[in-house]
Design a protein around this motif. Structure first.
Motif, PDB file in Angstrom:
ATOM      1  N   GLU A  95       0.835  -1.209   0.000  1.00 57.02           N
ATOM      2  CA  GLU A  95       0.000   0.000   0.000  1.00 57.02           C
ATOM      3  C   GLU A  95       0.867   1.256   0.000  1.00 57.02           C
ATOM      4  O   GLU A  95       0.558   2.226  -0.690  1.00 57.02           O
ATOM      5  CB  GLU A  95      -0.932  -0.007   1.206  1.00 57.02           C
ATOM      6  CG  GLU A  95      -1.992   1.060   1.123  1.00 57.02           C
ATOM      7  CD  GLU A  95      -3.068   0.910   2.188  1.00 57.02           C
ATOM      8  OE1 GLU A  95      -3.794   1.891   2.389  1.00 57.02           O
ATOM      9  OE2 GLU A  95      -3.179  -0.167   2.789  1.00 57.02           O
ATOM     10  N   GLN A  96       1.965   1.232   0.735  1.00 54.74           N
ATOM     11  CA  GLN A  96       2.875   2.386   0.770  1.00 54.74           C
ATOM     12  C   GLN A  96       3.468   2.643  -0.609  1.00 54.74           C
ATOM     13  O   GLN A  96       3.566   3.794  -1.042  1.00 54.74           O
ATOM     14  CB  GLN A  96       3.984   2.165   1.794  1.00 54.74           C
ATOM     15  CG  GLN A  96       3.500   2.211   3.227  1.00 54.74           C
ATOM     16  CD  GLN A  96       4.552   1.743   4.221  1.00 54.74           C
ATOM     17  OE1 GLN A  96       5.610   1.251   3.851  1.00 54.74           O
ATOM     18  NE2 GLN A  96       4.236   1.887   5.507  1.00 54.74           N
ATOM     19  N   LEU A  97       3.858   1.576  -1.304  1.00 49.46           N
ATOM     20  CA  LEU A  97       4.383   1.730  -2.664  1.00 49.46           C
ATOM     21  C   LEU A  97       3.327   2.341  -3.586  1.00 49.46           C
ATOM     22  O   LEU A  97       3.616   3.234  -4.374  1.00 49.46           O
ATOM     23  CB  LEU A  97       4.840   0.383  -3.222  1.00 49.46           C
ATOM     24  CG  LEU A  97       6.165  -0.163  -2.725  1.00 49.46           C
ATOM     25  CD1 LEU A  97       6.362  -1.598  -3.217  1.00 49.46           C
ATOM     26  CD2 LEU A  97       7.310   0.709  -3.173  1.00 49.46           C
ATOM     27  N   GLY A  98       2.114   1.829  -3.486  1.00 45.37           N
ATOM     28  CA  GLY A  98       1.029   2.343  -4.319  1.00 45.37           C
ATOM     29  C   GLY A  98       0.718   3.796  -4.034  1.00 45.37           C
ATOM     30  O   GLY A  98       0.469   4.591  -4.942  1.00 45.37           O
ATOM     31  N   ASN A  99       0.763   4.169  -2.771  1.00 42.96           N
ATOM     32  CA  ASN A  99       0.464   5.547  -2.394  1.00 42.96           C
ATOM     33  C   ASN A  99       1.611   6.501  -2.711  1.00 42.96           C
ATOM     34  O   ASN A  99       1.409   7.721  -2.770  1.00 42.96           O
ATOM     35  CB  ASN A  99       0.107   5.622  -0.903  1.00 42.96           C
ATOM     36  CG  ASN A  99      -1.233   4.989  -0.617  1.00 42.96           C
ATOM     37  OD1 ASN A  99      -2.123   4.972  -1.461  1.00 42.96           O
ATOM     38  ND2 ASN A  99      -1.385   4.442   0.576  1.00 42.96           N
ATOM     39  N   ALA A 100       2.830   5.981  -2.900  1.00 40.86           N
ATOM     40  CA  ALA A 100       3.982   6.823  -3.190  1.00 40.86           C
ATOM     41  C   ALA A 100       3.969   7.354  -4.625  1.00 40.86           C
ATOM     42  O   ALA A 100       4.633   8.343  -4.930  1.00 40.86           O
ATOM     43  CB  ALA A 100       5.272   6.036  -2.946  1.00 40.86           C
TER      44      ALA A 100
END
Length: 175
Positions: free
Chosen positions: A51-56
């Motif tokens: 999720e962090q990768l996607g939100n970055a």
């Protein structure tokens, strides 16, 4: 076994109801309406790093990324491939479309229009199971049309062999 058969039969009969296309009762081909059995196989919550990768990724990039998910021989989405597409949408990739193998030609026309209208478009095509064969064919047809694909994913494409046809040169990256 009998219960599963009856469930599929009832779902099939429910899907055979006469609904006029274009009415509120008829979902559009590219809709994400859950008129299927995808809830039989719910998605596991991914690790927070995903999720962090996607939100970055900046939203401006996401707005020009187009993802096309082609399902295999799973007309009721029992494996919940549609859920993968829906999850990607929750990460902000709003131009994500999921369809059956029969939607491949519709996706081809949509991709051609996107390439014509959006110079910054990133096209991602994902085929699941037998849908991998359909996206291979789609990729080769788009090659003939002079349309580039940025990422081609064969997910569970057990019948895809390492051959030139499976690696069209107009595709940026293949997984």
């Amino acid at each position: 076994m009998r219960t599963a058969f009856l469930l599929l039969l009832l779902a099939s009969l429910a899907g055979c109801a006469s609904v006029k296309v274009g009415t509120p009762e008829a979902p559009t081909v590219l809709s994400m309406d859950p008129g299927d059995l995808s809830n039989v196989h719910p998605l596991e919550k991914p690790p927070p790093a995903i999720e962090q990768l996607g939100n970055a990724v900046p939203q401006e990039v996401k707005d020009h990324t187009y993802l096309f998910f082609v399902n295999g021989l799973d007309p009721y989405y029992l494996a919940n491939f549609r859920g993968q597409c829906q999850y990607v949408k929750t990460l902000g990739y709003n131009n994500s479309y999921c369809g059956q193998m029969s939607h491949t030609e519709l996706f081809r026309e949509k991709i051609k229009l996107i390439r014509k209208d959006d110079a910054r478009a990133q096209i991602v095509v994902i085929g699941y199971s037998t849908g991998a064969n359909c996206v291979r064919t789609l990729a080769n047809e788009l090659k003939d049309d002079g349309v580039r694909i940025d990422l081609l994913v064969y997910l569970g494409g057990d019948t895809i062999k390492d051959a030139d046809r499976s690696r069209p040169e107009h595709v940026g990256r293949i997984l």
